[in-house]
Design an enzyme around this catalytic site. Structure first.
Site, short mmCIF file in Angstrom:
data_model
loop_
_atom_site.label_atom_id
_atom_site.label_comp_id
_atom_site.label_asym_id
_atom_site.label_seq_id
_atom_site.Cartn_x
_atom_site.Cartn_y
_atom_site.Cartn_z
N ASN A 1 0.83 -1.22 0.00
CA ASN A 1 0.00 0.00 0.00
C ASN A 1 0.86 1.26 0.00
O ASN A 1 0.36 2.36 0.21
CB ASN A 1 -0.95 -0.01 1.21
N HIS B 1 3.41 1.81 2.08
CA HIS B 1 3.99 2.20 3.37
C HIS B 1 5.50 2.03 3.37
O HIS B 1 6.06 1.20 2.66
CB HIS B 1 3.31 1.48 4.54
C1 F6R Z 1 9.89 -3.48 7.82
C2 F6R Z 1 9.21 -2.37 7.21
C3 F6R Z 1 8.14 -2.52 6.18
C4 F6R Z 1 8.53 -3.45 5.05
C5 F6R Z 1 7.39 -3.57 4.03
C6 F6R Z 1 7.72 -4.53 2.92
O1 F6R Z 1 10.86 -3.03 8.76
O2 F6R Z 1 9.49 -1.30 7.60
O3 F6R Z 1 7.84 -1.26 5.67
O4 F6R Z 1 9.68 -2.96 4.41
O5 F6R Z 1 6.24 -4.01 4.68
O6 F6R Z 1 7.77 -5.82 3.45
P1 F6R Z 1 8.29 -7.06 2.58
O7 F6R Z 1 9.75 -6.82 2.35
O8 F6R Z 1 8.06 -8.26 3.49
O9 F6R Z 1 7.50 -7.08 1.34
#
Ligand code: F6R
Length: 243
Positions: free
Chosen positions: A136, A138
């Protein structure tokens, strides 16, 4: 904003590890801002491999992690503290006292967030912040919102994030509903940002975040305004960006 296109996850991880190790070589006592999630695992593996070969030395490195689930203890294998020890800290010669993750067990959210924000300031700020990208948009746990949150704060996770992260827990009900996270302002203060992203499932959000309008509805879009951002992404994640 510089974008490096790699052919796959392995090459993305190697490139990101290259950039992080260059930082460590140039400034051995640098402050690395670190992330968890599935994306950086290959980057950490590569750093560990180079450490074992004697090519990178973490003895003076200091770290601050982006975020932590509120309520999880350090020995919980889903806590970000645990993740960092498993994937990086326990595998290289970093001094444990030089590593920092928000304390998810501190129930006083204001106290913990203030402590963490001050801590980052007292370390002289982050030299390079590693980021992943949520589906999304973030970054850290800064979820889509009507404003950009500034400092480290406590957030309520959105359904989309709970859904995305439930794969690591026994069920969606076990995913904590809150987290402590660096704010967008904290992240934007990092001297350099390194965002890594892979896979077709993130192609839409990559295009929105880095080629669409800057809006708190897509938190990562703020990075368009940072003066030193490097994105390392595989072909699949870049498959929907405009020509
Ligand atoms: C983790 C974090 C999150 C992840 C994001 C992507 O410390 O800050 O913003 O980077 O949720 O997660 P993945 O890499 O599992 O797709």
């Amino acid at each position: 904003m510089k974008i490096y296109k790699t052919k796959d996850y392995k090459e993305m991880s190697r490139k990101a590890a290259n950039i992080l190790s260059a930082q460590v070589i140039l400034k051995p006592d640098c402050v690395l801002g670190l992330a968890t999630g599935s994306t950086p695992i290959g980057t950490y593996d590569q750093l560990v491999e180079w450490y074992k070969k004697g090519d990178v030395d973490f003895s003076e490195v200091r770290t601050v992690n982006l975020d932590e689930y509120r309520g999880l203890t350090r020995d919980n294998d889903q806590s970000y503290y645990y993740f960092m020890h498993e994937h990086l800290f326990d595998r290289v010669n970093i001094k444990q006292e030089n590593t920092n993750v928000p304390d998810g067990t501190e129930s006083d959210a204001d106290k913990e967030c203030e402590r963490y924000e001050k801590l980052i300031g007292s370390m002289g700020g982050v030299d390079i912040q590693l980021l992943g990208l949520g589906h999304n948009g973030h970054i850290g746990f800064n979820e889509p919102d009507s404003i950009f949150a500034k400092a480290t704060h406590c957030v309520n996770l959105t359904e989309s994030t709970i859904e995305a992260n439930k794969r690591f827990f026994a069920s969606a009900d076990d995913v904590p509903r809150q987290a402590y996270t660096m704010g967008i302002g904290t992240i934007m203060k990092a001297k350099k940002i390194l965002l890594i992203v892979n896979g077709e499932a993130k192609a839409d959000i990559v295009s929105k975040a880095f080629f669409g309008p800057v809006t708190p509805e897509v938190p990562a879009s703020i990075l368009q305004l940072h003066s030193d951002v490097v994105i390392v992404a595989d072909e699949a994640a870049l498959s929907k960006i405009p020509e």
